[in-house]
Write a protein that holds these residues in place. Structure first.
Motif, short mmCIF file in Angstrom:
data_model
loop_
_atom_site.label_atom_id
_atom_site.label_comp_id
_atom_site.label_asym_id
_atom_site.label_seq_id
_atom_site.Cartn_x
_atom_site.Cartn_y
_atom_site.Cartn_z
N LEU A 18 0.86 -1.18 0.00
CA LEU A 18 0.00 0.00 0.00
C LEU A 18 0.89 1.23 0.00
O LEU A 18 2.03 1.18 0.50
CB LEU A 18 -0.90 0.04 1.24
N ARG A 19 0.37 2.33 -0.53
CA ARG A 19 1.09 3.59 -0.44
C ARG A 19 0.19 4.62 0.22
O ARG A 19 -0.88 4.93 -0.28
CB ARG A 19 1.53 4.10 -1.81
N LEU A 20 0.65 5.12 1.34
CA LEU A 20 -0.06 6.17 2.04
C LEU A 20 0.46 7.53 1.59
O LEU A 20 1.62 7.67 1.23
CB LEU A 20 0.13 6.05 3.55
N SER A 21 -0.41 8.51 1.63
CA SER A 21 0.00 9.88 1.33
C SER A 21 -0.50 10.81 2.42
O SER A 21 -1.49 10.54 3.09
CB SER A 21 -0.53 10.32 -0.03
N CYS A 22 0.21 11.90 2.58
CA CYS A 22 -0.16 12.93 3.55
C CYS A 22 0.03 14.27 2.87
O CYS A 22 1.17 14.69 2.63
CB CYS A 22 0.68 12.82 4.81
N ALA A 23 -1.06 14.92 2.53
CA ALA A 23 -1.02 16.21 1.85
C ALA A 23 -1.16 17.32 2.88
O ALA A 23 -2.09 17.29 3.71
CB ALA A 23 -2.14 16.29 0.82
N ALA A 24 -0.27 18.29 2.81
CA ALA A 24 -0.24 19.36 3.80
C ALA A 24 -0.60 20.69 3.16
O ALA A 24 -0.34 20.92 1.97
CB ALA A 24 1.14 19.43 4.43
N SER A 25 -1.17 21.56 3.96
CA SER A 25 -1.48 22.91 3.48
C SER A 25 -1.49 23.87 4.66
O SER A 25 -1.64 23.46 5.81
CB SER A 25 -2.84 22.94 2.77
N GLY A 26 -1.31 25.16 4.33
CA GLY A 26 -1.42 26.18 5.37
C GLY A 26 -0.13 26.62 6.00
O GLY A 26 -0.15 27.43 6.93
N PHE A 27 1.01 26.12 5.50
CA PHE A 27 2.29 26.53 6.05
C PHE A 27 3.38 26.18 5.04
O PHE A 27 3.10 25.59 3.99
CB PHE A 27 2.55 25.82 7.38
N PHE A 29 5.71 23.99 3.82
CA PHE A 29 5.94 22.55 3.96
C PHE A 29 7.42 22.19 3.95
O PHE A 29 7.87 21.34 4.71
CB PHE A 29 5.21 21.83 2.82
N ASP A 30 8.20 22.87 3.10
CA ASP A 30 9.61 22.51 2.92
C ASP A 30 10.42 22.64 4.20
O ASP A 30 11.48 22.05 4.33
CB ASP A 30 10.25 23.44 1.88
N ASP A 31 9.95 23.43 5.14
CA ASP A 31 10.74 23.78 6.31
C ASP A 31 10.66 22.77 7.45
O ASP A 31 11.32 22.96 8.49
CB ASP A 31 10.31 25.15 6.85
N TYR A 32 9.85 21.72 7.29
CA TYR A 32 9.58 20.86 8.44
C TYR A 32 9.73 19.38 8.12
O TYR A 32 9.51 18.93 7.00
CB TYR A 32 8.16 21.10 8.95
N ALA A 33 10.10 18.64 9.17
CA ALA A 33 10.10 17.19 9.08
C ALA A 33 8.67 16.67 9.14
O ALA A 33 7.78 17.34 9.65
CB ALA A 33 10.91 16.60 10.24
N ARG A 71 9.23 12.45 0.15
CA ARG A 71 8.45 13.68 0.13
C ARG A 71 8.58 14.35 -1.22
O ARG A 71 9.63 14.28 -1.87
CB ARG A 71 8.88 14.62 1.26
N ASP A 72 7.50 15.01 -1.62
CA ASP A 72 7.47 15.80 -2.84
C ASP A 72 7.11 17.21 -2.42
O ASP A 72 5.93 17.53 -2.21
CB ASP A 72 6.43 15.22 -3.82
N ASN A 73 8.12 18.04 -2.27
CA ASN A 73 7.88 19.40 -1.78
C ASN A 73 7.04 20.24 -2.75
O ASN A 73 6.32 21.14 -2.33
CB ASN A 73 9.21 20.10 -1.48
N ALA A 74 7.13 19.91 -4.03
CA ALA A 74 6.33 20.65 -5.02
C ALA A 74 4.84 20.39 -4.82
O ALA A 74 4.01 21.25 -5.16
CB ALA A 74 6.75 20.27 -6.43
N LYS A 75 4.51 19.23 -4.28
CA LYS A 75 3.11 18.87 -4.06
C LYS A 75 2.72 18.95 -2.58
O LYS A 75 1.60 18.59 -2.22
CB LYS A 75 2.85 17.45 -4.57
N ASN A 76 3.65 19.38 -1.74
CA ASN A 76 3.39 19.44 -0.28
C ASN A 76 2.86 18.10 0.24
O ASN A 76 1.91 18.06 1.03
CB ASN A 76 2.39 20.56 0.04
N THR A 77 3.49 17.03 -0.20
CA THR A 77 2.98 15.70 0.13
C THR A 77 4.12 14.78 0.55
O THR A 77 5.21 14.83 -0.02
CB THR A 77 2.24 15.09 -1.08
N VAL A 78 3.83 13.95 1.54
CA VAL A 78 4.74 12.90 1.97
C VAL A 78 4.08 11.56 1.70
O VAL A 78 2.85 11.42 1.88
CB VAL A 78 5.09 13.04 3.45
#
Length: 119
Positions: A18-27, A29-33, A71-78
Motif C-alpha cells: 500500500l502507499r499512504l500519502s499525507c497532503a499538507a497545506s497552510g504553512f 511545507f519545505d521547512d519541516y520534518a 516527500r514531494d515538496n512541489a506537491k506538499n505531500t509525503v
C-alpha cells in the motif's frame, strides 16, 4: 489554517503493498520534518518513520527494509510506501508535523487512515 490530509489505507493480504500519502497545506511545507505514526487496537501510538528537510529518513526497526518514506515538496505531500505487509502492520496510520507557531512547537496530525493486513 494548517491541515494534514492522510489517505491510501485499505485492506490487503499479507505480502501485499500500500502507499499512504499525507497532503499538507497552510504553512511552508519545505521547512519541516514529517513523521508517520501508527496505533493498533489496544496499543500505544508508535513512530514508524520520518523524513526531515534534507531528505534524511528514519525507520522503526519493525519496518526497516519494507517501508520507504519520501516527500514531494512541489506537491506538499509525503508518501509512505509499504511493501511486504504483515498482519502486525494492521493499525490506523497518522501523519504528523510539528510546526513552529505562536512562539512554540505545535503538533498537527492527519485524520488517520486504516491499514488492515489479512493473513
Amino acid at each position: 489554517e494548517v491541515q494534514l490530509q492522510a489517505a491510501g489505507g485499505g485492506l490487503v493480504q499479507a505480502g501485499g503493498s500500500l502507499r499512504l500519502s499525507c497532503a499538507a497545506s497552510g504553512f511552508s511545507f519545505d521547512d519541516y520534518a514529517v513523521g508517520w505514526f501508527r496505533q493498533a487496537p489496544g496499543k500505544e501510538r508508535e513512530g514508524v518513520s520520518c523524513i526531515i528537510t534534507d531528505g534524511s529518513t528514519y525507520y522503526a526497526d519493525s519496518v526497516k527494509g519494507r517501508f520507504t518514506i519520501s516527500r514531494d515538496n512541489a506537491k506538499n505531500t509525503v508518501y509512505l510506501q509499504m511493501n511486504s505487509l504483515k498482519p502486525e502492520d494492521t493499525a490506523v496510520y497518522y501523519c504528523n508535523m510539528d510546526i513552529w507557531r505562536f512562539g512554540t512547537w505545535v503538533p498537527y496530525w492527519g485524520q488517520g487512515t486504516q491499514v488492515t493486513v489479512s493473513s
